[in-house]
Design a protein around this motif. Structure first.
Motif, short mmCIF file in Angstrom:
data_model
loop_
_atom_site.label_atom_id
_atom_site.label_comp_id
_atom_site.label_asym_id
_atom_site.label_seq_id
_atom_site.Cartn_x
_atom_site.Cartn_y
_atom_site.Cartn_z
N ARG A 163 12.03 -10.15 -5.56
CA ARG A 163 12.33 -8.82 -6.09
C ARG A 163 11.12 -8.24 -6.81
NH1 ARG A 163 17.56 -10.98 -6.65
NH2 ARG A 163 17.15 -11.86 -8.69
N ARG A 164 10.40 -9.08 -7.58
CA ARG A 164 9.24 -8.57 -8.31
C ARG A 164 8.17 -8.09 -7.34
NH1 ARG A 164 5.43 -11.62 -12.88
NH2 ARG A 164 3.85 -9.98 -12.96
N LEU A 165 7.90 -8.87 -6.31
CA LEU A 165 6.88 -8.48 -5.35
C LEU A 165 7.30 -7.24 -4.57
CD1 LEU A 165 5.87 -12.01 -4.07
CD2 LEU A 165 4.42 -10.45 -5.39
N ILE A 166 8.59 -7.13 -4.24
CA ILE A 166 9.07 -5.95 -3.53
C ILE A 166 8.89 -4.70 -4.39
CG2 ILE A 166 11.18 -4.82 -2.68
CD1 ILE A 166 12.05 -7.67 -1.74
N ARG A 167 9.13 -4.84 -5.70
CA ARG A 167 8.96 -3.68 -6.60
C ARG A 167 7.51 -3.23 -6.66
NH1 ARG A 167 12.77 -6.46 -9.93
NH2 ARG A 167 11.08 -7.32 -11.19
N ASP A 172 -1.13 -1.28 -5.18
CA ASP A 172 -2.09 -2.35 -4.93
C ASP A 172 -2.44 -3.14 -6.19
OD1 ASP A 172 -2.07 -1.64 -2.31
OD2 ASP A 172 -3.97 -0.57 -2.33
N THR A 173 -2.67 -2.45 -7.31
CA THR A 173 -3.06 -3.14 -8.54
C THR A 173 -1.93 -4.03 -9.05
OG1 THR A 173 -4.56 -1.34 -9.16
CG2 THR A 173 -3.84 -2.83 -10.92
N LEU A 174 -0.70 -3.50 -9.07
CA LEU A 174 0.44 -4.29 -9.54
C LEU A 174 0.70 -5.48 -8.62
CD1 LEU A 174 2.97 -1.49 -10.58
CD2 LEU A 174 1.49 -2.86 -12.05
N LEU A 175 0.49 -5.29 -7.32
CA LEU A 175 0.70 -6.39 -6.38
C LEU A 175 -0.32 -7.50 -6.60
CD1 LEU A 175 2.28 -7.52 -4.04
CD2 LEU A 175 0.88 -6.15 -2.48
N ALA A 178 0.68 -9.41 -9.68
CA ALA A 178 1.82 -10.30 -9.42
C ALA A 178 1.38 -11.55 -8.67
CB ALA A 178 2.89 -9.54 -8.62
N LEU A 179 0.50 -11.38 -7.70
CA LEU A 179 -0.01 -12.55 -6.97
C LEU A 179 -0.79 -13.47 -7.90
CD1 LEU A 179 -1.17 -10.92 -3.61
CD2 LEU A 179 0.86 -12.30 -4.02
N GLU A 180 -1.54 -12.89 -8.81
CA GLU A 180 -2.30 -13.70 -9.77
C GLU A 180 -1.34 -14.50 -10.66
OE1 GLU A 180 -5.58 -15.35 -11.66
OE2 GLU A 180 -5.43 -14.21 -9.80
N SER A 181 -0.24 -13.85 -11.07
CA SER A 181 0.75 -14.56 -11.88
C SER A 181 1.38 -15.71 -11.10
CB SER A 181 1.84 -13.60 -12.34
OG SER A 181 1.34 -12.67 -13.28
N LEU A 182 1.65 -15.48 -9.82
CA LEU A 182 2.21 -16.54 -9.00
C LEU A 182 1.26 -17.73 -8.88
CD1 LEU A 182 4.05 -14.91 -5.96
CD2 LEU A 182 4.92 -16.69 -7.46
N ALA A 183 -0.03 -17.43 -8.82
CA ALA A 183 -1.02 -18.49 -8.64
C ALA A 183 -1.31 -19.25 -9.93
CB ALA A 183 -2.31 -17.89 -8.09
N THR A 184 -1.22 -18.56 -11.08
CA THR A 184 -1.68 -19.15 -12.33
C THR A 184 -0.58 -19.39 -13.36
OG1 THR A 184 -2.14 -17.00 -13.34
CG2 THR A 184 -3.90 -18.00 -12.01
N ASP A 305 -0.69 8.55 20.31
CA ASP A 305 -1.72 7.58 20.63
C ASP A 305 -1.77 6.52 19.52
OD1 ASP A 305 -3.98 6.12 21.23
OD2 ASP A 305 -5.33 7.84 21.36
N LEU A 306 -1.26 5.32 19.82
CA LEU A 306 -1.15 4.30 18.79
C LEU A 306 -2.52 3.85 18.28
CD1 LEU A 306 1.74 1.98 20.06
CD2 LEU A 306 1.85 4.14 18.82
N SER A 307 -3.53 3.99 19.08
CA SER A 307 -4.86 3.57 18.64
C SER A 307 -5.41 4.45 17.53
CB SER A 307 -5.84 3.55 19.82
OG SER A 307 -6.12 4.86 20.26
N ARG A 308 -4.80 5.65 17.35
CA ARG A 308 -5.27 6.57 16.32
C ARG A 308 -4.48 6.43 15.02
NH1 ARG A 308 -9.18 9.51 17.50
NH2 ARG A 308 -8.89 10.60 15.52
N LEU A 309 -3.44 5.57 15.02
CA LEU A 309 -2.68 5.27 13.81
C LEU A 309 -3.12 3.91 13.28
CD1 LEU A 309 -0.98 7.53 15.15
CD2 LEU A 309 1.06 6.34 14.34
N ARG A 310 -3.02 3.74 11.98
CA ARG A 310 -3.45 2.48 11.36
C ARG A 310 -2.26 1.80 10.70
NH1 ARG A 310 -8.11 0.94 11.64
NH2 ARG A 310 -8.88 -0.90 10.56
N TYR A 311 -2.10 0.51 11.01
CA TYR A 311 -1.08 -0.28 10.33
C TYR A 311 -1.74 -1.09 9.23
CZ TYR A 311 2.04 -4.14 9.22
OH TYR A 311 2.80 -5.05 8.54
N ARG A 312 -1.20 -0.95 8.01
CA ARG A 312 -1.69 -1.74 6.88
C ARG A 312 -0.50 -2.44 6.27
NH1 ARG A 312 -3.50 -1.17 1.43
NH2 ARG A 312 -2.86 1.00 1.24
N ALA A 313 -0.50 -3.77 6.33
CA ALA A 313 0.67 -4.55 5.90
C ALA A 313 0.99 -4.34 4.43
CB ALA A 313 0.45 -6.02 6.19
N ALA A 314 0.00 -4.03 3.60
CA ALA A 314 0.21 -3.85 2.17
C ALA A 314 0.55 -2.41 1.80
CB ALA A 314 -1.02 -4.29 1.38
#
Length: 378
Positions: A163-167, A172-175, A178-184, A305-314
């Motif tokens: 839930r925290r990661l979904i929020r 980008d900064t908050l994510l 959160a990843l840093e908190s998960l790691a440390t 034209d799908l080649s002109r769109l960009r997918y970014r997972a984050a």
């Protein structure tokens, strides 16, 4: 208002009607609770709030999606249905105007989600092109919150961390934090003031004893048990908080999550990138990946034209009610997108519809469109 902007606003309703949408006019004064409950912090802090004579919270219209959905529910119209709008929205701004035009289409009730998503992006690009904007000079970015949520689930993270990661999705900064908190274990600060006995019960997930302990403390402190959260609800929240604070991602899981979030490629290569990640990490994106593929196929059928769109997972958007595909179309030099939109399947039922209504839409920013050289279609 500039002549170009005024002409553009006059032309948009006809374009929407040509695309099968019914023009909708909604009041400027809106109930504030739906926004405060669903819109997300980025919008909530910019709303102009007031109260009616009956004490009900009200606000100046900060967007059109929620009012259009409320109007649909009130009118009891049949489905599927496409609504369009063009008018002024109001948002507080420290260094710019607090009211500006917004236009767009909301697509409600189409059970073929892939087709509706494809139509939404195709229509957004089509309106820009019809207004004289050179599509080779804009960038379309697509994300998918459902795919992100499915990937998190496949990693086996505690529900609180999911839930925290979904929020934080789309921030980008908050994510990163959160990843840093998960790691440390950086989230331990949230439980440092918890008494040892409460901590041990929460760590053991002993709901019954923890609830009794909290009830005793509330009674000793003279706090009413019938107002606010119940002892059981507080116990559940403490158990989740301790679980989040005590979770450490091992290096392999963290690398898998970061590998997913680093995917950034043309949309026509995105399925290959996702399938490769699944093979290498042993994860399964299941129906979410099937829906992702179907959307790409629908976009191709719509002539995009799908080649002109960009997918970014984050990539995500700041409004909390999005549940699936999200996208933005931007132009260089503009402070904000020309178009933004996405899927929000849970919103209409939350607002009072008796059934779950599939929903997707997009909003245009005519002021930005006018500044990049749009023209009124002939």
């Amino acid at each position: 208002m500039s002549t170009a902007l005024a002409a553009l606003e006059r032309s948009l309703p006809a374009q929407f009607v040509q695309r099968g949408a019914v023009m909708m006019d909604v009041p400027i004064l809106q109930p504030s609770d739906p926004y405060l409950d669903t819109a997300g912090e980025a919008l909530r802090r910019r709303i102009f709030l007031t109260k009616g004579e009956d004490g009900r919270g009200l606000c100046l219209r900060p967007d059109f999606t929620i009012p259009v959905c409320l109007a649909h529910i009130a009118n009891g119209a049949g489905l599927p249905r496409r609504y369009a709008y063009c008018g002024t929205i109001f948002r507080q701004s420290g260094d710019g105007p607090s009211e500006y035009p917004q236009a767009g289409i909301e697509d409600l009730g189409d059970a073929d989600r892939a087709a509706a998503d494809g139509r939404t992006i195709a229509d957004a690009l089509g309106v820009l092109a019809d207004c004289g904007i050179d599509l080779t000079k804009v960038e379309t970015t697509v994300g998918d919150q459902a795919l992100f949520e499915q990937f998190l689930s496949s990693l086996g993270l505690p529900s609180g961390w999911q839930r925290r990661l979904i929020r934080t999705f789309g921030h980008d900064t908050l994510l990163r934090q959160a990843l840093e908190s998960l790691a440390t274990g950086g989230s331990r600060a949230s439980i440092e003031t918890l008494s040892p006995d409460l901590y041990e019960l929460a760590l053991a997930r002993d709901v019954a004893r923890l609830s009794d302990n909290i009830r005793d403390r509330m009674e000793e402190g003279g706090l009413p048990l019938h107002r606010g959260r119940t002892p059981a609800e507080i116990a559940g929240r403490l158990i989740e908080k301790v679980a989040v604070a005590e979770t450490r991602l091992d290096r392999t899981v963290l690398e898998r999550l970061r590998a997913f979030l680093s995917i950034d490629c043309p949309l026509d290569r995105s399925v290959d990138a996702l399938e490769m990640l699944c093979r290498e990490s042993g994860t399964d994106l299941g129906h979410s990946l099937d829906a992702f593929k179907a959307r790409g196929e629908a976009l191709a059928r719509a002539g995009v034209d799908l080649s002109r769109l960009r997918y970014r997972a984050a990539f995500g958007r700041a409004l909390d009610y999005y549940t699936g595909m999200v996208f933005e179309i931007s132009a260089e030099g503009q402070d904000g997108p020309l178009v933004g939109g996405g899927r929000y399947d849970k919103l209409v039922s939350y607002l009072g519809a008796r059934e779950t209504i599939p929903a997707v839409g997009f909003a245009l920013w005519p002021g930005r469109m006018a500044s990049v050289g749009s023209r009124v279609p002939a």
